[in-house]
Each structure stands twice: as structure tokens, then as C-alpha cells.
Design a protein around this motif. Structure first.
Motif, PDB file in Angstrom:
ATOM      1  N   TRP A   1     -26.884 -82.508   2.937  1.00  0.00           N
ATOM      2  CA  TRP A   1     -25.734 -82.102   3.761  1.00  0.00           C
ATOM      3  C   TRP A   1     -24.474 -82.828   3.293  1.00  0.00           C
ATOM      4  CZ3 TRP A   1     -21.969 -83.820   7.056  1.00  0.00           C
ATOM      5  CH2 TRP A   1     -21.450 -82.921   7.985  1.00  0.00           C
TER       6      TRP A   1
ATOM      7  N   ARG B   1     -20.850 -81.772   0.580  1.00  0.00           N
ATOM      8  CA  ARG B   1     -19.451 -82.040   0.928  1.00  0.00           C
ATOM      9  C   ARG B   1     -18.818 -83.065  -0.010  1.00  0.00           C
ATOM     10  NH1 ARG B   1     -22.426 -80.061   4.583  1.00  0.00           N
ATOM     11  NH2 ARG B   1     -21.586 -78.756   6.254  1.00  0.00           N
TER      12      ARG B   1
ATOM     13  N   ILE C   1     -15.920 -87.840   6.182  1.00  0.00           N
ATOM     14  CA  ILE C   1     -16.780 -86.732   6.606  1.00  0.00           C
ATOM     15  C   ILE C   1     -17.378 -87.030   7.977  1.00  0.00           C
ATOM     16  CG2 ILE C   1     -18.892 -85.448   6.078  1.00  0.00           C
ATOM     17  CD1 ILE C   1     -18.255 -85.976   3.081  1.00  0.00           C
TER      18      ILE C   1
ATOM     19  N   ASN D   1     -16.776 -85.065  11.846  1.00  0.00           N
ATOM     20  CA  ASN D   1     -17.923 -84.430  12.513  1.00  0.00           C
ATOM     21  C   ASN D   1     -18.482 -85.373  13.579  1.00  0.00           C
ATOM     22  OD1 ASN D   1     -18.726 -81.822  10.775  1.00  0.00           O
ATOM     23  ND2 ASN D   1     -18.036 -83.442   9.379  1.00  0.00           N
TER      24      ASN D   1
ATOM     25  N   ASP E   1     -19.827 -85.023  16.365  1.00  0.00           N
ATOM     26  CA  ASP E   1     -21.065 -84.643  17.050  1.00  0.00           C
ATOM     27  C   ASP E   1     -22.305 -84.864  16.182  1.00  0.00           C
ATOM     28  OD1 ASP E   1     -19.624 -83.958  19.289  1.00  0.00           O
ATOM     29  OD2 ASP E   1     -19.490 -81.842  18.764  1.00  0.00           O
TER      30      ASP E   1
ATOM     31  N   PRO F   1     -23.821 -83.462  13.453  1.00  0.00           N
ATOM     32  CA  PRO F   1     -24.737 -82.311  13.368  1.00  0.00           C
ATOM     33  C   PRO F   1     -25.920 -82.554  12.441  1.00  0.00           C
ATOM     34  CG  PRO F   1     -22.692 -81.878  12.170  1.00  0.00           C
ATOM     35  CD  PRO F   1     -22.462 -83.125  12.957  1.00  0.00           C
ATOM     36  N   TRP F   2     -25.791 -83.426  11.443  1.00  0.00           N
ATOM     37  CA  TRP F   2     -26.900 -83.689  10.519  1.00  0.00           C
ATOM     38  C   TRP F   2     -28.090 -84.347  11.212  1.00  0.00           C
ATOM     39  CZ3 TRP F   2     -22.053 -85.922  10.367  1.00  0.00           C
ATOM     40  CH2 TRP F   2     -21.982 -87.237  10.832  1.00  0.00           C
TER      41      TRP F   2
END
Length: 312
Positions: free
Chosen positions: A66, A70, A266, A270, A272, A274-275
Motif C-alpha cells: 500500500w 504511493r 502519507i 490518511n 483513518d 485504512p491500511w
């Protein structure tokens, strides 16, 4: 971090570097302006990393991918390396891999003061449920006498009870709090020594023991692999309920420090996390509910603390 293998879980010895893994995302970037090469070193900890038939899977592998997706302007390489060797190579400033335009990185490291001398760490990326008491799902009522008012297991009472049998992996450490009780009761008649973590789920399924120590993700990994029809549940241990935090670390080279700055950007973009859903997928349904609740509380606390920071 001491998270194991199919390829049995990482307390076992592994001989040397197992080489490069060719993965779909590993196509090198030909751009002359590429900022460097990140050498992702993978210790054999399942279900964080599972290596089978030339493929690398597991929640840490998915998390790594993930972030790699990026960081497309870097070149990326993957190597399987035992944790002790990884740390030694990161520490060795004369290692050619730590020079020029390269940096060794790892996705499952726990920062400490000694490691900070030679590793740059990102903000928290991985969240894990702590070592817990794992039982057959239908036996929860039997453990009520050993729980406090919050539903947490009181180890002093459980481990002293001769009617509740367990097994302990020889030579394994469970952290200071649990190890204290392990040393006190290791030779008790209700405690069986075993040499392989995978045997614990079999013994539980056969009814030869009543409970075991596991990380919840580890327990689910072995359940799926060894006793897929068995239903299990993790019970939190009093004084050992906080989420464990780990993160990406890169050797303290210019490329490594630059990469950590990018990774932190990164993470900030993000909030929250998500990974962490990759990790949640490796939990039983009951443990997943526990994790998602704990993650929500963790994220809200971090966001609240960020609001308290002075503005520049």
C-alpha cells in the motif's frame, strides 16, 4: 517486532538471506530523477509476512505494498532477512547497501532508544491487539471466575488454578508482565511445555488444554492453517490491553530519512489508517470487533491530541 511463518512464526531460527522475491509491484522505475532505492527487508513473521511458492502475502506485506504504491518515484527491492541480521545490517554504516542511493527499510519495527541511533522511524503505522488468553469460543463461561469487573483475565488466578490446563512454547517471551507469571508457574502440573507454536491450537482442539497465550492474529493464522473448523476467542489480560504499535523504519541514510519524511506525509494524509484493515482481516470476527473499537479510540485520541498542538 516479535510478530511468524508458514515458515513457522518467527521465534524459530532461519538460516541466512533467502534472496530476492520477484513481486508484481517490484518493477523498477527507469526515471533518471528517481530519488533512490528502498530495499524492503522482510523478516519471517506470519501472518505479517507469509512466503509460499515465491509469493509474499500477509497483512504487513499488504501494508507494505500500500505504501510502495504511493512511493512510485522510488525503486523498490524485497529481501527476506532474519530480524537480527536486518538490524545488524541497518546498524553497519559501512554496509554498501546503506551507502549512496540506497536505504534498507522494514515495515514491522518497534522503535526504541537504541534503534533510533541508526534507524529513522515513521509515525505509527501498524496497530496490533496484544498477547491474550485464547480459548475455545464455547468455553467463555468457564473463565468468568478469573475475570475482573472489566472482563479482563486475572493471570495470577488463572495460572494458579490446577483445573485449567495450558501449554507454553519453550523459550518464548510474552512481555514483562506475562513472563513474570510464566516463570512463577512454568513447572506447575497444569502447564505443559511444547516446542512448536502450531501445536497449541491442536492441543486446544483436542481438549487436552483449556487456554493458551497468543497474539489474536497469530491464533487466527494457526486456526485457519491447523484446525480450520475450531472456533476460538481471545480474552484480554488485565494490565495488558493496550494496542501495540509498530511502524516502518529505514536506515539513517539520506535516502532513508527522505523516505520516512514522505511516508509520514502519507500517514498524515490518511488519518483513518485504512491500511490497518489488512490486519483486521487476519482476526476472528470477535477479535476484529475488539480491534476496530480500539482503533477508533486510538484514532480519536490522536486527532484530539493534534488539535491541542500549537499552530505555527
Amino acid at each position: 517486532m516479535g510478530l511468524r511463518m508458514k515458515f513457522r512464526l518467527g521465534c524459530g531460527a532461519i538460516s541466512g538471506l533467502t534472496g530476492l522475491l520477484a513481486l508484481p509491484f517490484m518493477a523498477a522505475t527507469a526515471n533518471a530523477d528517481v530519488p533512490g532505492t528502498l530495499i524492503w527487508t522482510v523478516p519471517p513473521f506470519a501472518p505479517a509476512f507469509i512466503s509460499e511458492d515465491g509469493k509474499l502475502t500477509g497483512y504487513a506485506a499488504d501494508t507494505q505494498n500500500w505504501f510502495i504504491a504511493r512511493l512510485g518515484d522510488y525503486q523498490h527491492r524485497i529481501q527476506e532477512v532474519p530480524l537480527a541480521r536486518l538490524l545488524a545490517e541497518m546498524r553497519d554504516s559501512s554496509n554498501p547497501e546503506n551507502e549512496h542511493n540506497n536505504a534498507r527499510c522494514s515495515t514491522t519495527l518497534i522503535p526504541n532508544d537504541e534503534r533510533r541511533n541508526y534507524i529513522s522511524f515513521a509515525k505509527t503505522i501498524l496497530l496490533h491487539l496484544p498477547i491474550s488468553v485464547v480459548i475455545r469460543a464455547g468455553d467463555e463461561q468457564n473463565f468468568k471466575p478469573f475475570m475482573d469487573e472489566d472482563g479482563h483475565i486475572q493471570l495470577a488466578q488463572l495460572m494458579a488454578n490446577r483445573e485449567m490446563a495450558t501449554a507454553l512454547r519453550i523459550g518464548r517471551s510474552y512481555g514483562a508482565l506475562i513472563d513474570n507469571y510464566v516463570e512463577r508457574y512454568r513447572k506447575a502440573p497444569q502447564i505443559m511445555p511444547v516446542a512448536d507454536d502450531s501445536k497449541l491450537l491442536r492441543l486446544l482442539a483436542m481438549g487436552r488444554i483449556d487456554w493458551i497465550f497468543y497474539f489474536p492474529s497469530e491464533a487466527e493464522f494457526y486456526r485457519r492453517d491447523v484446525t480450520p473448523h475450531q472456533q476460538i476467542k481471545s480474552l484480554p489480560i488485565r494490565g495488558n490491553t493496550n494496542l501495540l504499535e509498530a511502524t516502518i523504519g529505514c536506515a539513517k541514510t539520506p535516502v532513508g530519512q527522505q523516505a520516512i519524511t514522505r511516508i509520514n506525509q502519507i500517514v498524515d494524509a490518511n488519518p483513518d489508517m485504512p491500511w490497518t484493515n489488512f490486519y483486521a482481516a487476519w482476526l476472528s470476527p470477535q477479535d476484529r470487533e475488539w480491534f476496530l473499537s480500539a482503533r477508533a479510540q486510538y484514532i480519536d485520541t490522536k486527532q484530539f491530541e493534534a488539535l491541542l498542538q500549537p499552530t505555527k
